[in-house]
Design a protein around this motif. Structure first.
Motif, short mmCIF file in Angstrom:
data_model
loop_
_atom_site.label_atom_id
_atom_site.label_comp_id
_atom_site.label_asym_id
_atom_site.label_seq_id
_atom_site.Cartn_x
_atom_site.Cartn_y
_atom_site.Cartn_z
N LYS A 1 41.41 35.39 21.34
CA LYS A 1 41.26 33.98 21.72
C LYS A 1 40.26 33.27 20.83
O LYS A 1 40.29 32.07 20.67
N TYR A 2 39.31 34.03 20.32
CA TYR A 2 38.24 33.44 19.49
C TYR A 2 38.42 33.77 18.01
O TYR A 2 37.51 33.60 17.22
N SER A 3 39.59 34.29 17.69
CA SER A 3 39.89 34.70 16.31
C SER A 3 38.87 35.70 15.75
O SER A 3 38.52 35.66 14.58
N LEU A 4 38.38 36.55 16.60
CA LEU A 4 37.49 37.61 16.15
C LEU A 4 38.29 38.91 16.06
O LEU A 4 39.40 39.02 16.58
N GLN A 5 37.65 39.89 15.44
CA GLN A 5 38.30 41.21 15.33
C GLN A 5 37.53 42.22 16.18
O GLN A 5 36.30 42.22 16.18
N LEU A 6 38.29 43.04 16.91
CA LEU A 6 37.66 44.08 17.73
C LEU A 6 37.47 45.33 16.87
O LEU A 6 38.40 45.74 16.17
N VAL A 7 36.29 45.90 16.92
CA VAL A 7 36.07 47.16 16.20
C VAL A 7 35.63 48.21 17.22
O VAL A 7 34.56 48.10 17.83
N CYS A 8 36.49 49.19 17.43
CA CYS A 8 36.16 50.31 18.33
C CYS A 8 36.15 51.59 17.52
O CYS A 8 37.18 51.95 16.95
N PRO A 9 35.04 52.29 17.48
CA PRO A 9 35.07 53.59 16.81
C PRO A 9 36.05 54.52 17.53
O PRO A 9 36.38 54.30 18.70
N PRO A 10 36.54 55.56 16.86
CA PRO A 10 37.42 56.51 17.56
C PRO A 10 36.66 57.14 18.74
O PRO A 10 35.43 57.23 18.70
N PRO A 11 37.41 57.55 19.79
CA PRO A 11 36.75 58.06 21.01
C PRO A 11 35.63 59.06 20.75
O PRO A 11 34.58 59.00 21.38
N LYS A 12 35.82 59.97 19.81
CA LYS A 12 34.78 60.98 19.55
C LYS A 12 33.47 60.38 19.06
O LYS A 12 32.41 60.99 19.18
N LEU A 13 33.57 59.20 18.46
CA LEU A 13 32.35 58.54 17.99
C LEU A 13 31.85 57.48 18.98
O LEU A 13 30.81 56.88 18.77
N CYS A 14 32.64 57.26 20.06
CA CYS A 14 32.19 56.35 21.12
C CYS A 14 31.29 57.09 22.09
O CYS A 14 30.23 56.60 22.49
N THR A 15 31.71 58.28 22.50
CA THR A 15 30.85 59.08 23.39
C THR A 15 29.69 59.62 22.55
O THR A 15 29.74 59.59 21.32
N ASP A 16 28.66 60.11 23.23
CA ASP A 16 27.45 60.53 22.50
C ASP A 16 27.79 61.58 21.45
O ASP A 16 28.55 62.52 21.72
N ASN A 17 27.22 61.39 20.28
CA ASN A 17 27.53 62.30 19.17
C ASN A 17 26.41 62.26 18.15
O ASN A 17 25.57 61.36 18.16
N GLY A 18 26.41 63.24 17.27
CA GLY A 18 25.36 63.32 16.26
C GLY A 18 25.64 62.45 15.04
O GLY A 18 24.71 62.05 14.32
N VAL A 19 26.94 62.14 14.84
CA VAL A 19 27.30 61.33 13.67
C VAL A 19 26.61 59.97 13.72
O VAL A 19 26.06 59.48 12.73
#
Ligand code: KG4
Ligand code: ZN
Length: 468
Positions: free
Chosen positions: A379-397
């Protein structure tokens, strides 16, 4: 701001001395130190491993001019360690974003048994596996400690007992191999890992960080500089997912969120009419405690027994659990959608150039969350950026990567001694806000203030910039 100047710096090595002796944070020297940092960079161009760090007097600068995509940075190899909550994680990442290894040891079985994180038990679990997790990260990358350039570690926010295990380990590794150490803010890491994935993602951008303990809407102006547009006044969305899963008798072995998401696919999301939280508050804050209570009451009124696992439930019982899960998820996410819309409007007023909304943290692995928020940003002409699930949950990367981002601008501490004294006071920041609250969006829900124990990362970085 001036009162902040008497507080320990963000990346302070002042934790080497007793707290009572702390007066001037080292971070507030700087310009000539930036010069020395650059000289050091020049010396090190062919040697990403910083062997002559002893020549440094300090390692903190905040000037963006020190950021440059030199091969030096690409050749960095950083070990990231994360123990702030219930996952013990380590990873090795190169300066160019290449993930050389990542290891996560989950405490999901403890979570399933106790229905939540018990700090003492979580600490023990971290202590039991930390050496193994770090060693495995090294082995998988084919490197040894000698090949590392620096060690990054979460120092907050999180559970003190758990943070300590990671910080202790990080200091031991850094001390043994004479490596600089980078203190990382867990929530900044959730946001910045998106820059490892999406190379186009430049500051400023917006971020919605949704996890078990946090619900944050921030405007990221620059590294270490955030405006907090909204936070939770009670529980975070992940906590609501976890409790819903527990009360519905779902299999919590992979944590509650994925279990709710899965069963919700079978349910009718319109069947239970939960009300959307905080409708009357025209701000960007969140509340999930009331929705949790609504779910609990709905479960009780349908005589659902959490003791009966879903795998043993009758088909009618199963479908009524699925309806509750789907209805809960719909309303929990509607609350996110509403707050995000308002936050985007606020953010575009402050920084009209923003192009991205990053959604990260464990709950961002949820496909329904992603799909709904994708509609919002469009709606606001923005782009959604979601890391892959493994990098969304807690991780060392994410910790290693945030370490790299900070290292590039000179924000790191010199190698610690090989062995810390027994009475050593670690610089742990269990309650550590990421940004300063957006003044025009102040919430009426003042209970938020209680959480402010440590000065925010942003206030510390800004104080140091003013000193330059
Ligand atoms: O970021 P994270 O791994 O740890 C914290 O910093 O808290 O987030 C964990 C949270 C848990 O509450 C978990 O149930 C939730 O993220 N989560 C999910 C999903 N995967 C993990 N929630 C909803 N749907 C999912 N697929
Ligand atoms: Zn997290």
């Amino acid at each position: 701001m001036s009162s902040l100047l008497t507080l320990p710096s963000t990346f302070s090595r002042l934790n080497l001395v007793p707290k009572s002796l702390i007066t001037i944070p080292f971070a507030f020297k700087s310009l000539n130190l930036l010069k020395s940092h650059k000289q050091q960079q020049a010396r090190s161009l062919n040697s990403p491993r910083l062997s002559s760090l002893n020549s440094f007097t300090t390692h903190f600068s905040t000037s963006r001019s020190s950021v440059s995509p030199k091969p030096f940075h690409d050749d960095l190899v950083v070990l990231g360690i994360e123990t702030s909550c219930d996952d013990t994680a380590a990873a090795i990442v190169r300066g160019n974003g290449e993930i050389l290894s990542q290891v996560v040891s989950s405490q999901a079985d403890l979570l399933a048994r106790y229905g939540g994180v018990a700090p003492k038990m979580a600490e023990e679990a971290h202590s039991q596996v930390i050496d193994q997790v770090v060693q495995e990260a090294l082995d998988k990358s084919g490197l040894t400690g000698r090949d590392l350039s620096a060690v990054a570690v979460t120092i907050g926010p999180g559970l003190s007992l758990c943070l300590r295990v990671g910080v202790q380990k990080a200091r031991r590794v850094a001390g043994s191999f004479n490596l600089p150490i980078i203190s990382v803010h867990h929530m900044e890491a959730h946001a910045l890992v998106a820059r490892l994935i999406e190379k186009e993602l430049q500051f400023p951008f917006m971020a919605l960080l949704i996890s078990g303990g946090h619900n944050l809407l921030v405007l990221a102006h620059d590294l270490g500089q955030y405006t907090q547009l909204g936070t939770t006044i009670d529980d975070a969305i992940g906590e609501a997912f976890d409790k819903t899963a527990k009360w519905l008798g779902l299999d919590m072995r992979k944590s509650g969120g994925p279990a709710v998401e899965q069963i919700a696919q079978e349910g009718d999301a319109e069947s239970v009419r939960f009300s959307i939280p905080m409708k009357q508050h025209k701000d960007c804050n969140f509340s999930y405690a009331g929705l949790k209570t609504q779910v609990r009451l709905a479960i009780a009124s349908r005589n659902i027994e959490a003791k009966v696992p879903i795998s043993c439930a009758s088909s009618q019982d199963r479908s009524s659990r699925a309806d509750i899960a789907a209805s809960f998820q719909r309303v929990a996410v509607l609350h996110l959608e509403e707050r995000c819309e308002r936050a985007i409007e606020w953010a575009l007023k402050i920084e009209p150039s923003i192009k991205h909304l990053v959604v990260s943290g464990g709950v961002a692995s949820n496909q329904y969350v992603r799909a709904r928020l994708d509609q919002v940003v469009k709606k606001y002409s923005l782009q959604l950026v979601c890391p892959p699930p493994k990098l969304c949950t807690d991780n060392g990367v994410m910790i290693a990567w945030t370490g790299i981002e900070n290292f590039r601008v000179g924000r790191y501490d010199p190698p610690p001694p090989a062995n810390d004294p027994e009475d050593f006071m670690y610089d742990l920041r269990p309650r550590w806000p990421l940004g300063e609250e957006y003044a025009e969006g102040r919430s009426e829900a003042r209970s938020l203030r209680r959480a402010r124990v440590h000065p925010s990362l942003t206030s510390l970085v800004q104080a140091s910039l003013q000193q330059q």
